[in-house]
Design a protein around this motif. Structure first.
Motif, PDB file in Angstrom:
ATOM      1  N   THR A  73       0.829  -1.210   0.000  1.00  0.00           N
ATOM      2  CA  THR A  73       0.000   0.000   0.000  1.00  0.00           C
ATOM      3  C   THR A  73       0.860   1.256   0.000  1.00  0.00           C
ATOM      4  O   THR A  73       0.606   2.197  -0.752  1.00  0.00           O
ATOM      5  N   GLU A  74       1.895   1.260   0.846  1.00  0.00           N
ATOM      6  CA  GLU A  74       2.783   2.427   0.939  1.00  0.00           C
ATOM      7  C   GLU A  74       3.455   2.724  -0.402  1.00  0.00           C
ATOM      8  O   GLU A  74       3.530   3.877  -0.816  1.00  0.00           O
ATOM      9  N   ILE A  75       3.940   1.693  -1.063  1.00  0.00           N
ATOM     10  CA  ILE A  75       4.666   1.938  -2.314  1.00  0.00           C
ATOM     11  C   ILE A  75       3.718   2.403  -3.413  1.00  0.00           C
ATOM     12  O   ILE A  75       4.080   3.258  -4.220  1.00  0.00           O
ATOM     13  N   ARG A  76       2.490   1.890  -3.440  1.00  0.00           N
ATOM     14  CA  ARG A  76       1.525   2.359  -4.434  1.00  0.00           C
ATOM     15  C   ARG A  76       1.171   3.826  -4.210  1.00  0.00           C
ATOM     16  O   ARG A  76       1.096   4.609  -5.153  1.00  0.00           O
ATOM     17  N   LYS A  77       0.956   4.201  -2.953  1.00  0.00           N
ATOM     18  CA  LYS A  77       0.638   5.601  -2.636  1.00  0.00           C
ATOM     19  C   LYS A  77       1.799   6.518  -3.005  1.00  0.00           C
ATOM     20  O   LYS A  77       1.603   7.583  -3.587  1.00  0.00           O
ATOM     21  N   PHE A  78       3.015   6.093  -2.648  1.00  0.00           N
ATOM     22  CA  PHE A  78       4.166   6.949  -2.932  1.00  0.00           C
ATOM     23  C   PHE A  78       4.441   7.025  -4.434  1.00  0.00           C
ATOM     24  O   PHE A  78       4.829   8.075  -4.938  1.00  0.00           O
ATOM     25  N   LYS A  79       4.213   5.933  -5.137  1.00  0.00           N
ATOM     26  CA  LYS A  79       4.398   5.937  -6.599  1.00  0.00           C
ATOM     27  C   LYS A  79       3.442   6.927  -7.240  1.00  0.00           C
ATOM     28  O   LYS A  79       3.810   7.672  -8.164  1.00  0.00           O
ATOM     29  N   ARG A  80       2.240   6.977  -6.754  1.00  0.00           N
ATOM     30  CA  ARG A  80       1.252   7.938  -7.265  1.00  0.00           C
ATOM     31  C   ARG A  80       1.718   9.368  -6.992  1.00  0.00           C
ATOM     32  O   ARG A  80       1.632  10.233  -7.855  1.00  0.00           O
ATOM     33  N   GLU A  81       2.219   9.603  -5.789  1.00  0.00           N
ATOM     34  CA  GLU A  81       2.750  10.920  -5.430  1.00  0.00           C
ATOM     35  C   GLU A  81       3.923  11.282  -6.342  1.00  0.00           C
ATOM     36  O   GLU A  81       4.028  12.418  -6.818  1.00  0.00           O
ATOM     37  N   LEU A  82       4.769  10.316  -6.600  1.00  0.00           N
ATOM     38  CA  LEU A  82       5.921  10.523  -7.480  1.00  0.00           C
ATOM     39  C   LEU A  82       5.460  10.869  -8.890  1.00  0.00           C
ATOM     40  O   LEU A  82       5.988  11.797  -9.512  1.00  0.00           O
ATOM     41  N   ASP A  83       4.466  10.145  -9.383  1.00  0.00           N
ATOM     42  CA  ASP A  83       3.957  10.370 -10.741  1.00  0.00           C
ATOM     43  C   ASP A  83       3.321  11.746 -10.913  1.00  0.00           C
ATOM     44  O   ASP A  83       3.289  12.272 -12.017  1.00  0.00           O
ATOM     45  N   PHE A  84       2.802  12.309  -9.826  1.00  0.00           N
ATOM     46  CA  PHE A  84       2.158  13.614  -9.917  1.00  0.00           C
ATOM     47  C   PHE A  84       3.098  14.779  -9.609  1.00  0.00           C
ATOM     48  O   PHE A  84       2.680  15.934  -9.702  1.00  0.00           O
ATOM     49  N   HIS A  85       4.330  14.478  -9.273  1.00  0.00           N
ATOM     50  CA  HIS A  85       5.309  15.556  -9.065  1.00  0.00           C
ATOM     51  C   HIS A  85       5.542  16.219 -10.426  1.00  0.00           C
ATOM     52  O   HIS A  85       5.805  15.540 -11.420  1.00  0.00           O
ATOM     53  N   GLU A  86       5.445  17.530 -10.479  1.00  0.00           N
ATOM     54  CA  GLU A  86       5.464  18.259 -11.751  1.00  0.00           C
ATOM     55  C   GLU A  86       6.690  17.944 -12.615  1.00  0.00           C
ATOM     56  O   GLU A  86       6.554  17.621 -13.799  1.00  0.00           O
ATOM     57  N   LYS A  87       7.861  18.003 -12.042  1.00  0.00           N
ATOM     58  CA  LYS A  87       9.078  17.816 -12.844  1.00  0.00           C
ATOM     59  C   LYS A  87       9.286  16.360 -13.252  1.00  0.00           C
ATOM     60  O   LYS A  87       9.783  16.084 -14.339  1.00  0.00           O
ATOM     61  N   ILE A  88       8.867  15.445 -12.403  1.00  0.00           N
ATOM     62  CA  ILE A  88       8.956  14.027 -12.747  1.00  0.00           C
ATOM     63  C   ILE A  88       7.969  13.712 -13.868  1.00  0.00           C
ATOM     64  O   ILE A  88       8.300  13.008 -14.825  1.00  0.00           O
ATOM     65  N   ALA A  89       6.766  14.257 -13.771  1.00  0.00           N
ATOM     66  CA  ALA A  89       5.748  14.045 -14.806  1.00  0.00           C
ATOM     67  C   ALA A  89       6.209  14.625 -16.143  1.00  0.00           C
ATOM     68  O   ALA A  89       6.027  13.994 -17.193  1.00  0.00           O
ATOM     69  N   GLN A  90       6.812  15.808 -16.109  1.00  0.00           N
ATOM     70  CA  GLN A  90       7.315  16.421 -17.350  1.00  0.00           C
ATOM     71  C   GLN A  90       8.409  15.558 -17.965  1.00  0.00           C
ATOM     72  O   GLN A  90       8.450  15.377 -19.185  1.00  0.00           O
ATOM     73  N   PHE A  91       9.311  15.032 -17.123  1.00  0.00           N
ATOM     74  CA  PHE A  91      10.380  14.181 -17.635  1.00  0.00           C
ATOM     75  C   PHE A  91       9.803  12.908 -18.254  1.00  0.00           C
ATOM     76  O   PHE A  91      10.204  12.503 -19.346  1.00  0.00           O
ATOM     77  N   LYS A  92       8.847  12.282 -17.579  1.00  0.00           N
ATOM     78  CA  LYS A  92       8.258  11.050 -18.108  1.00  0.00           C
ATOM     79  C   LYS A  92       7.550  11.298 -19.437  1.00  0.00           C
ATOM     80  O   LYS A  92       7.610  10.467 -20.337  1.00  0.00           O
ATOM     81  N   LYS A  93       6.885  12.455 -19.544  1.00  0.00           N
ATOM     82  CA  LYS A  93       6.209  12.791 -20.797  1.00  0.00           C
ATOM     83  C   LYS A  93       7.236  12.955 -21.913  1.00  0.00           C
ATOM     84  O   LYS A  93       7.067  12.422 -23.016  1.00  0.00           O
ATOM     85  N   ALA A  94       8.322  13.672 -21.641  1.00  0.00           N
ATOM     86  CA  ALA A  94       9.376  13.872 -22.643  1.00  0.00           C
ATOM     87  C   ALA A  94      10.030  12.546 -23.009  1.00  0.00           C
ATOM     88  O   ALA A  94      10.346  12.294 -24.179  1.00  0.00           O
ATOM     89  N   GLU A  95      10.191  11.686 -22.031  1.00  0.00           N
ATOM     90  CA  GLU A  95      10.783  10.367 -22.266  1.00  0.00           C
ATOM     91  C   GLU A  95       9.897   9.529 -23.184  1.00  0.00           C
ATOM     92  O   GLU A  95      10.385   8.873 -24.111  1.00  0.00           O
ATOM     93  N   ARG A  96       8.582   9.561 -22.941  1.00  0.00           N
ATOM     94  CA  ARG A  96       7.643   8.817 -23.802  1.00  0.00           C
ATOM     95  C   ARG A  96       7.648   9.350 -25.231  1.00  0.00           C
ATOM     96  O   ARG A  96       7.568   8.582 -26.193  1.00  0.00           O
ATOM     97  N   GLU A  97       7.732  10.666 -25.375  1.00  0.00           N
ATOM     98  CA  GLU A  97       7.766  11.278 -26.707  1.00  0.00           C
ATOM     99  C   GLU A  97       9.027  10.850 -27.468  1.00  0.00           C
ATOM    100  O   GLU A  97       8.966  10.541 -28.657  1.00  0.00           O
ATOM    101  N   LEU A  98      10.165  10.844 -26.784  1.00  0.00           N
ATOM    102  CA  LEU A  98      11.415  10.416 -27.429  1.00  0.00           C
ATOM    103  C   LEU A  98      11.347   8.938 -27.784  1.00  0.00           C
ATOM    104  O   LEU A  98      11.754   8.529 -28.877  1.00  0.00           O
ATOM    105  N   GLU A  99      10.807   8.139 -26.883  1.00  0.00           N
ATOM    106  CA  GLU A  99      10.657   6.710 -27.155  1.00  0.00           C
ATOM    107  C   GLU A  99       9.768   6.490 -28.385  1.00  0.00           C
ATOM    108  O   GLU A  99      10.067   5.659 -29.243  1.00  0.00           O
ATOM    109  N   LYS A 100       8.689   7.252 -28.477  1.00  0.00           N
ATOM    110  CA  LYS A 100       7.777   7.142 -29.619  1.00  0.00           C
ATOM    111  C   LYS A 100       8.501   7.491 -30.918  1.00  0.00           C
ATOM    112  O   LYS A 100       8.358   6.794 -31.929  1.00  0.00           O
ATOM    113  N   LEU A 101       9.288   8.562 -30.900  1.00  0.00           N
ATOM    114  CA  LEU A 101      10.058   8.953 -32.085  1.00  0.00           C
ATOM    115  C   LEU A 101      11.033   7.857 -32.499  1.00  0.00           C
ATOM    116  O   LEU A 101      11.113   7.502 -33.683  1.00  0.00           O
TER     117      LEU A 101
END
Length: 144
Positions: A73-101
């Motif tokens: 439970t703790e790791i799922r909650k913290f993972k969600r918090e991590l995913d919603f961190h602005e800079k982490i979310a921006q990095f993941k989005k950029a990473e997905r875009e590069l992967e797609k390219l």
């Protein structure tokens, strides 16, 4: 090395340079640098890595481990918090875009040789079919 191989090598270097200089790759590098400079995000990532080690230990024993539910439970909650961190979310989005390219480039190159060539993406959501055989599930995924 033949002349054809030299030309092919030079063309591949040219393609790599174009990808590296693309706006998508530049955005990826910028978001990565921003993420690396963010102390809060780095602390969260380090904390998640520690939690992941504990989670992996608990997973060895599964539901029989006394801390299984708590750690899960703790790791799922913290993972969600991590995913919603602005800079982490921006990095993941950029990473997905590069992967797609990169996947699109790989697909174009493979198709120019033969449409029968499989391009592994490592992500079933990007594959054209959910399975091309060899999944080991005995066909339960719908593959032939």
């Amino acid at each position: 090395m033949s002349l054809d191989q030299v030309v092919l090598f030079e063309e591949s270097l040219s393609l790599a340079e174009m990808v590296s200089n693309s706006s998508i790759a530049i955005a990826y590098r910028e978001s990565k640098n921003i993420l690396e400079q963010d102390t809060e995000a780095q602390n969260m990532i380090a904390r998640f890595a520690q939690m992941k080690e504990k989670y992996d230990e608990v997973q060895r024993f599964g539901r029989y481990h006394p801390d299984y539910h708590t750690v899960s439970t703790e790791i799922r909650k913290f993972k969600r918090e991590l995913d919603f961190h602005e800079k982490i979310a921006q990095f993941k989005k950029a990473e997905r875009e590069l992967e797609k390219l990169l996947m699109e480039c790989s697909r174009i190159i493979a198709d120019s040789v033969s449409e029968q060539i499989k391009v592994p993406t490592g992500n079933p959501f990007f594959d054209e079919s959910s399975c091309s055989g060899g999944c080991g599930s005995g066909g339960s995924c719908g593959c032939a």
